[in-house]
Design a protein around this motif. Structure first.
Motif, PDB file in Angstrom:
ATOM      1  N   HIS A   1      -7.889  -3.533  -2.258  1.00 52.63           N
ATOM      2  CA  HIS A   1      -7.862  -4.177  -0.958  1.00 52.63           C
ATOM      3  C   HIS A   1      -8.660  -5.474  -0.938  1.00 52.63           C
ATOM      4  O   HIS A   1      -9.758  -5.539  -1.517  1.00 52.63           O
ATOM      5  CB  HIS A   1      -8.407  -3.237   0.129  1.00 52.63           C
ATOM      6  CG  HIS A   1      -7.389  -2.253   0.613  1.00 52.63           C
ATOM      7  ND1 HIS A   1      -7.707  -0.978   1.015  1.00 52.63           N
ATOM      8  CD2 HIS A   1      -6.043  -2.358   0.769  1.00 52.63           C
ATOM      9  CE1 HIS A   1      -6.620  -0.336   1.400  1.00 52.63           C
ATOM     10  NE2 HIS A   1      -5.591  -1.141   1.243  1.00 52.63           N
TER      11      HIS A   1
ATOM     12  N   VAL B   1      -2.880  -8.430   1.379  1.00 50.62           N
ATOM     13  CA  VAL B   1      -3.598  -7.164   1.558  1.00 50.62           C
ATOM     14  C   VAL B   1      -4.384  -6.822   0.293  1.00 50.62           C
ATOM     15  O   VAL B   1      -5.521  -6.352   0.361  1.00 50.62           O
ATOM     16  CB  VAL B   1      -2.619  -6.018   1.902  1.00 50.62           C
ATOM     17  CG1 VAL B   1      -3.347  -4.673   1.955  1.00 50.62           C
ATOM     18  CG2 VAL B   1      -1.924  -6.296   3.229  1.00 50.62           C
TER      19      VAL B   1
ATOM     20  N   GLU C   1       0.831  -1.206   0.000  1.00 55.28           N
ATOM     21  CA  GLU C   1       0.000   0.000   0.000  1.00 55.28           C
ATOM     22  C   GLU C   1       0.867   1.258   0.000  1.00 55.28           C
ATOM     23  O   GLU C   1       0.615   2.199  -0.765  1.00 55.28           O
ATOM     24  CB  GLU C   1      -0.932   0.011   1.214  1.00 55.28           C
ATOM     25  CG  GLU C   1      -1.806   1.259   1.255  1.00 55.28           C
ATOM     26  CD  GLU C   1      -2.871   1.208   2.348  1.00 55.28           C
ATOM     27  OE1 GLU C   1      -3.277   2.290   2.805  1.00 55.28           O
ATOM     28  OE2 GLU C   1      -3.288   0.094   2.721  1.00 55.28           O
TER      29      GLU C   1
END
Length: 196
Positions: free
Chosen positions: A191, A143, A81
């Motif tokens: 996500h 993730v 991220e």
């Protein structure tokens, strides 16, 4: 438009970038560039070899900036991220630092000669692989959801490159704010959905 130039060639390249971005590469002549430089067309050749030499400089200098930026992101140990946020921020900063050159880079590269087009595409592919590497990092960390990385990369690039069509330095959002909003939007789609 920048007011300081390292040398005469840099000034010619910047003036040409402004013209290419407004009129298009094909519709811009060496005479047009010379007129805006307030010099004779023949004098341009003391600094550059051809109109395509200018296009080559713009396209490959900008490509090098993108490659250096994505390599830097992937060399730093961050999670997926954070890497994606940094990549988007860097990409938007490069585009907004010089909008004329960015527009030429994105729109006019097809006017390079065949050899240079192939070299340019190789750099573009390398950059895309850098983004795919970031996506894989997020997937490996569990993730990001499993995605078609090529398709996702093209969507990411479409989102960030589109800003050259609407960004204004005096607009409501800074490049950093735009980067944050685009990153939030992209990450919402990437996500992994957590089970209830």
């Amino acid at each position: 438009m920048p007011t300081r130039f390292t040398n005469r060639k840099d000034q010619i390249v910047q003036i040409a970038a402004e013209l290419f971005s407004k009129k298009g590469y094909s519709a811009t002549s060496m005479r047009d560039i010379a007129e805006h430089m307030k010099m004779e067309a023949a004098s341009l050749y003391n600094h550059i070899s051809s109109k395509e030499d200018i296009l080559h400089t713009i396209c490959f200098t900008t490509a090098d900036r993108f490659i250096n930026a994505i390599d830097e992101v992937n060399d730093i140990y961050f999670n997926g991220e954070e890497k994606l946020r940094m990549a988007v921020k860097n990409h938007i900063q490069i585009l907004t630092d010089n909008m004329a050159e960015a527009q030429v880079f994105l729109r006019e590269w097809r006017h390079l000669n065949e050899e240079n087009i192939q070299a340019f595409i190789q750099l573009r592919d390398r950059y895309e692989k850098g983004i795919q590497s970031i996506l894989q990092t997020g997937i490996d960390e569990n993730v990001f959801q499993e995605v078609d990385k090529k398709f996702a990369t093209l969507n990411i690039l479409s989102s960030v490159n589109w800003i050259v069509e609407w960004y204004r330095p005096d607009g409501n959002m800074s490049p950093e704010e735009i980067a944050d909003k685009i990153s939030d939007f992209l990450l919402t789609g990437l996500h992994k959905k957590q089970p209830f």
